[in-house]
Design an enzyme around this catalytic site. Structure first.
Site, PDB file in Angstrom:
ATOM      1  N   ILE A  35       0.825  -1.218   0.000  1.00  0.00           N
ATOM      2  CA  ILE A  35       0.000   0.000   0.000  1.00  0.00           C
ATOM      3  C   ILE A  35       0.863   1.274   0.000  1.00  0.00           C
ATOM      4  O   ILE A  35       0.422   2.323  -0.471  1.00  0.00           O
ATOM      5  CB  ILE A  35      -0.980  -0.040   1.199  1.00  0.00           C
ATOM      6  CG1 ILE A  35      -2.200   0.808   0.928  1.00  0.00           C
ATOM      7  CG2 ILE A  35      -0.319   0.320   2.504  1.00  0.00           C
ATOM      8  CD1 ILE A  35      -3.351   0.548   1.907  1.00  0.00           C
ATOM      9  N   ASN A  92      12.030  -8.570   6.600  1.00  0.00           N
ATOM     10  CA  ASN A  92      12.368  -7.933   7.874  1.00  0.00           C
ATOM     11  C   ASN A  92      11.932  -8.886   8.974  1.00  0.00           C
ATOM     12  O   ASN A  92      10.744  -9.196   9.098  1.00  0.00           O
ATOM     13  CB  ASN A  92      11.640  -6.587   7.998  1.00  0.00           C
ATOM     14  CG  ASN A  92      12.126  -5.587   6.955  1.00  0.00           C
ATOM     15  OD1 ASN A  92      13.321  -5.503   6.680  1.00  0.00           O
ATOM     16  ND2 ASN A  92      11.215  -4.855   6.353  1.00  0.00           N
ATOM     17  N   GLY A  98      13.151  -3.786  11.558  1.00  0.00           N
ATOM     18  CA  GLY A  98      12.236  -2.988  10.736  1.00  0.00           C
ATOM     19  C   GLY A  98      10.909  -3.649  10.432  1.00  0.00           C
ATOM     20  O   GLY A  98      10.120  -3.112   9.648  1.00  0.00           O
ATOM     21  N   GLN A  99      10.638  -4.811  11.037  1.00  0.00           N
ATOM     22  CA  GLN A  99       9.353  -5.469  10.778  1.00  0.00           C
ATOM     23  C   GLN A  99       8.233  -4.687  11.470  1.00  0.00           C
ATOM     24  O   GLN A  99       8.314  -4.385  12.663  1.00  0.00           O
ATOM     25  CB  GLN A  99       9.368  -6.924  11.278  1.00  0.00           C
ATOM     26  CG  GLN A  99       8.095  -7.670  10.924  1.00  0.00           C
ATOM     27  CD  GLN A  99       8.135  -9.143  11.332  1.00  0.00           C
ATOM     28  OE1 GLN A  99       9.127  -9.627  11.881  1.00  0.00           O
ATOM     29  NE2 GLN A  99       7.059  -9.847  11.063  1.00  0.00           N
ATOM     30  N   HIS A 105       6.153 -12.102   5.881  1.00  0.00           N
ATOM     31  CA  HIS A 105       5.952 -11.696   4.481  1.00  0.00           C
ATOM     32  C   HIS A 105       7.289 -11.423   3.819  1.00  0.00           C
ATOM     33  O   HIS A 105       8.259 -11.042   4.474  1.00  0.00           O
ATOM     34  CB  HIS A 105       5.054 -10.459   4.390  1.00  0.00           C
ATOM     35  CG  HIS A 105       5.518  -9.308   5.240  1.00  0.00           C
ATOM     36  ND1 HIS A 105       5.271  -9.246   6.597  1.00  0.00           N
ATOM     37  CD2 HIS A 105       6.225  -8.197   4.922  1.00  0.00           C
ATOM     38  CE1 HIS A 105       5.803  -8.123   7.088  1.00  0.00           C
ATOM     39  NE2 HIS A 105       6.393  -7.481   6.082  1.00  0.00           N
ATOM     40  N   HIS A 107       9.008  -9.120   0.756  1.00  0.00           N
ATOM     41  CA  HIS A 107       8.836  -7.988  -0.159  1.00  0.00           C
ATOM     42  C   HIS A 107       9.532  -8.327  -1.478  1.00  0.00           C
ATOM     43  O   HIS A 107      10.676  -8.795  -1.478  1.00  0.00           O
ATOM     44  CB  HIS A 107       9.534  -6.734   0.381  1.00  0.00           C
ATOM     45  CG  HIS A 107       9.026  -6.230   1.703  1.00  0.00           C
ATOM     46  ND1 HIS A 107       8.265  -5.097   1.830  1.00  0.00           N
ATOM     47  CD2 HIS A 107       9.190  -6.713   2.965  1.00  0.00           C
ATOM     48  CE1 HIS A 107       7.982  -4.889   3.116  1.00  0.00           C
ATOM     49  NE2 HIS A 107       8.547  -5.852   3.820  1.00  0.00           N
TER      50      HIS A 107
END
Ligand code: AMP
Length: 111
Positions: A35, A92, A98-99, A105, A107
């Protein structure tokens, strides 16, 4: 946005309680557009099994399903998004890394 909301957001997407811009889906995985893209192309791939980070995914899943998941990531990047030889994968693992969403998931990024 509270942390419990963000931590559950991908589970809600799987259950279709929240919409997403879907790229690919099968019985085990779902892929959709990020998003807030950080590159020209920024897709996410998630397993439908609920595991909060990469470590728990590897611990919970058997090797066949792990292989299937990463094979699907490659299929989405190369066949669907047409990014052969031109994509980056990021995972991450953990808040300090940084998660932000605590459903494992991957990226897929490309410019
Ligand atoms: P991470 O920091 O690895 O947990 O990545 C979480 C990613 O999810 C970020 O890139 C966000 O932009 C993305 N994101 C958050 N909410 C949504 C949503 N509702 N639909 C698609 N992507 C989202």
């Amino acid at each position: 946005m509270t942390s419990s909301y963000t931590s559950n957001i991908f589970s809600k997407i799987i259950k279709k309680e929240i919409p997403c811009k879907k790229i690919f889906e099968d019985e085990n995985i779902l892929s959709f557009w990020d998003i807030y893209p950080k590159a020209r192309i920024h897709a996410l791939v998630i397993p439908k099994l609920n595991c909060y980070n990469f470590e728990s995914f590897i611990e919970k899943e058997n090797i066949q399903n792990i292989g299937h998941f990463f094979s699907r990531v490659n299929f989405i990047a190369t066949d669907i998004l047409k990014l052969k030889d031109n994509f980056k994968l990021i995972i991450n693992n953990g808040e300090k890394a940084g998660q932000e969403i605590f459903h494992f998931h991957v990226h897929i990024l490309s410019n």
